[in-house]
Design an enzyme around this catalytic site. Sequence first.
Site, short mmCIF file in Angstrom:
data_model
loop_
_atom_site.label_atom_id
_atom_site.label_comp_id
_atom_site.label_asym_id
_atom_site.label_seq_id
_atom_site.Cartn_x
_atom_site.Cartn_y
_atom_site.Cartn_z
N ASP A 1 38.06 41.18 37.96
CA ASP A 1 38.47 42.43 37.30
C ASP A 1 38.90 42.14 35.87
O ASP A 1 39.27 43.05 35.12
CB ASP A 1 39.54 43.17 38.10
N SER A 2 38.78 40.87 35.44
CA SER A 2 38.91 40.54 34.01
C SER A 2 37.87 41.30 33.20
O SER A 2 37.95 41.35 31.97
CB SER A 2 38.76 39.03 33.78
N ASP B 1 36.61 40.77 43.03
CA ASP B 1 38.01 41.21 43.02
C ASP B 1 38.17 42.61 43.59
O ASP B 1 37.42 43.54 43.21
CB ASP B 1 38.54 41.25 41.58
N GLU C 1 45.40 39.98 44.97
CA GLU C 1 46.54 39.32 44.34
C GLU C 1 47.84 39.66 45.05
O GLU C 1 48.15 40.84 45.24
CB GLU C 1 46.67 39.78 42.87
N GLU D 1 46.91 30.63 39.41
CA GLU D 1 46.73 30.89 37.96
C GLU D 1 48.02 30.61 37.18
O GLU D 1 49.09 31.13 37.51
CB GLU D 1 46.30 32.37 37.75
#
Length: 266
Positions: A45-46, A84, A114, A181
């Site tokens: 989703d970056s 994602d 996440e 991360e």
Amino acid sequence: MKKQTITSIYSLKENNSPIAVLTAYDATFAKLLSRQGVEVILIGDSLGMTVQGHHSTVSVTMQDMCYHTRSVATGNEAAFLMADLPYMSYATTEMALNNATLLMQAGANMVKLEGGQWLAPTIKSLTEQGIPVCGHLGLTPQSVDALGGYKVQGREKGQAQRMLDDALALEKAGAKMLVLECIPQKLAREISEALSIVTIGIGAGKETDGQVLVLHDMLGLNEQFNPRFVKNFMQDENCNDIPTAIKHYVEAVKSGHFPADEHSFD
Ligand code: KIV
């Protein structure tokens, strides 16, 4: 070229062969990455930043993720595809099941979400329904506003212990991979040693089972964005084109030359 599966990815871990992961969002790059030996492609989703030009991933929708996952799946030849689940698309277990279904139907082989222990029941349900899951701990970009910005996580003792407990809870719930991360190298090593599932690091040092970077970052496409953990592979000696930069990334991950200490946090 043989298609990577969760089993072949686990064989890489067993053989101590670092796993090379990059993001991609379209068919052309998916084909290129897979031909250059990238073993896992993350439809991240970056894309909220790299493709859509926003400052965070919060604006990304399920419709966006399905569109880009379908595009990547069309171009991909051999990589394992991880997609994602975007912001708030897994707020309840029912939402997670419905939305993960859409990503798998768009061509993903695994979904990533996440968060820590609170996700255990959701991960258990997804896994029971046959959907492979990757967790994501440390700097979790969907929570950037709650975290107060993009900064290294887990430096403080209590926070590090909570992250380790979260990692163990995600593994117990059935997650098969875990992205770590922007955390100290030592903590990433401790978590990787405590788990039997595959760990993939970004800004987490070299002692995870694999490495991931955002494609646009390792190609140096955003001159204003130069965090410590990114290396611009276009600046390598003897690199004149994008396929060579990607090949160099794969070689550097596989040989343990990337990330170096200069790309890691204490
Ligand atoms: O969305 C993404 O690209 C990611 C990576 C930063 C791991 O989650």
